[in-house]
Each structure stands twice: as structure tokens, then as C-alpha cells.
Design a protein around this motif. Structure first.
Motif, PDB file in Angstrom:
ATOM      1  N   ILE A 257       0.875  -1.171   0.000  1.00  0.00           N
ATOM      2  CA  ILE A 257       0.000   0.000   0.000  1.00  0.00           C
ATOM      3  C   ILE A 257       0.912   1.221   0.000  1.00  0.00           C
ATOM      4  CG2 ILE A 257      -1.731   1.315   1.272  1.00  0.00           C
ATOM      5  CD1 ILE A 257      -2.582  -1.349   2.583  1.00  0.00           C
TER       6      ILE A 257
ATOM      7  N   CYS B 262      -1.927  -1.372  -3.788  1.00  0.00           N
ATOM      8  CA  CYS B 262      -3.042  -0.571  -3.286  1.00  0.00           C
ATOM      9  C   CYS B 262      -2.593   0.878  -3.161  1.00  0.00           C
ATOM     10  CB  CYS B 262      -3.502  -1.094  -1.929  1.00  0.00           C
ATOM     11  SG  CYS B 262      -4.115  -2.790  -1.970  1.00  0.00           S
TER      12      CYS B 262
ATOM     13  N   THR C 267     -10.301   7.649  -1.665  1.00  0.00           N
ATOM     14  CA  THR C 267      -9.358   7.460  -0.562  1.00  0.00           C
ATOM     15  C   THR C 267      -8.586   6.150  -0.636  1.00  0.00           C
ATOM     16  OG1 THR C 267     -11.031   6.472   0.894  1.00  0.00           O
ATOM     17  CG2 THR C 267     -10.706   8.873   1.036  1.00  0.00           C
ATOM     18  N   PHE C 268      -9.071   5.167  -1.418  1.00  0.00           N
ATOM     19  CA  PHE C 268      -8.406   3.867  -1.475  1.00  0.00           C
ATOM     20  C   PHE C 268      -8.757   3.159  -2.772  1.00  0.00           C
ATOM     21  CE2 PHE C 268      -8.081  -0.713  -0.417  1.00  0.00           C
ATOM     22  CZ  PHE C 268      -6.774  -0.744   0.034  1.00  0.00           C
TER      23      PHE C 268
ATOM     24  N   HIS D 164      -3.477   4.571  -1.374  1.00  0.00           N
ATOM     25  CA  HIS D 164      -4.153   5.091  -0.191  1.00  0.00           C
ATOM     26  C   HIS D 164      -3.903   6.591  -0.116  1.00  0.00           C
ATOM     27  CE1 HIS D 164      -5.250   5.605   4.008  1.00  0.00           C
ATOM     28  NE2 HIS D 164      -5.631   4.331   4.057  1.00  0.00           N
TER      29      HIS D 164
END
Length: 123
Positions: free
Chosen positions: A7, A48, A34-35, A50
Motif C-alpha cells: 500500500i 493498493c 481514498t483507497f 491510499h
């Protein structure tokens, strides 16, 4: 089996997700500002994104620290030609042009993403 799904913190999740999808021809699995979870053609998540400062994660809270210090995102792709051509067409910041790495015995190139993360892309 151990599988890594790093992430990384980014300024703009949607913009970064679009950049990665254009470069790697991958898909988003989560969506939102946001993600995001980026997945390959088989649906396996490999990265990912973030948003900085969301959800109170201590290592994703301070965008003033240089993103990616001490990190190389090493991405193995099936079609290096396509990803290389995508990087050039997108005017991506190319740190190292496509070349043969004698240590790995593979072709590779290196780019920076929109937040300055260093990506090493190889077969």
C-alpha cells in the motif's frame, strides 16, 4: 504461500489509479477517492493506493516526507513492450530507459509515478 500487496500513499487516488491503469493495463477493484486496489488480468491485487492522511495509519500520515524513500516497486509484467510503449505515450518520467540488466538477466526500465515512487518494470 506469502503474497505481498503493498500500500502506497498518494495525493490523488483516482488520478494515480488512472495513471497505473494506463501504464500497466490493469484494473481497479475498489474505487473511490481514498483507497484503490489495482489488480492484474486474473484479478490478483498487486498494489493498493491510499490517500495521504486518511484512516489514521501512522506511516501514511505525513506527505511532507519524500514518498518512496527506501522503496522500489518491482513490477513483473507479461508484455514489457506494451508497458514500455505505454510509458512513452504517457510521457512518464523515465529514470532508466529500457535495457538489459546483467544481474537479473532480464530486460527492464524504470519510471517515476505521479507521486515520485520509483518503479522498476521487468519481465
Amino acid at each position: 504461500m506469502i503474497k505481498n500487496e503493498p500500500i502506497i500513499a498518494v495525493k490523488d487516488v483516482e488520478k494515480s489509479a488512472a495513471w497505473y491503469q494506463n501504464l500497466l493495463e490493469c484494473n481497479g477493484k475498489h474505487g473511490g477517492d481514498t483507497f484503490e486496489m489495482l489488480a492484474d488480468a486474473n484479478g490478483s491485487v498487486f498494489l493498493c493506493l491510499h490517500k495521504w492522511g486518511e484512516h489514521e495509519h501512522p506511516t501514511l500520515s505525513n506527505p511532507a516526507i519524500q514518498p518512496g524513500n527506501g522503496l522500489i516497486l518491482y513490477l513483473r509484467v507479461l508484455d514489457l513492450d506494451t508497458v514500455w510503449n505505454n510509458a512513452k505515450a504517457m510521457n512518464a518520467t523515465i529514470e532508466e530507459a529500457r535495457h538489459f540488466n546483467a544481474n537479473s538477466g532480464k530486460e527492464q526500465f524504470c519510471v517515476r509515478d505521479l507521486d515520485g515512487y520509483y518503479l522498476m518494470i521487468t519481465l
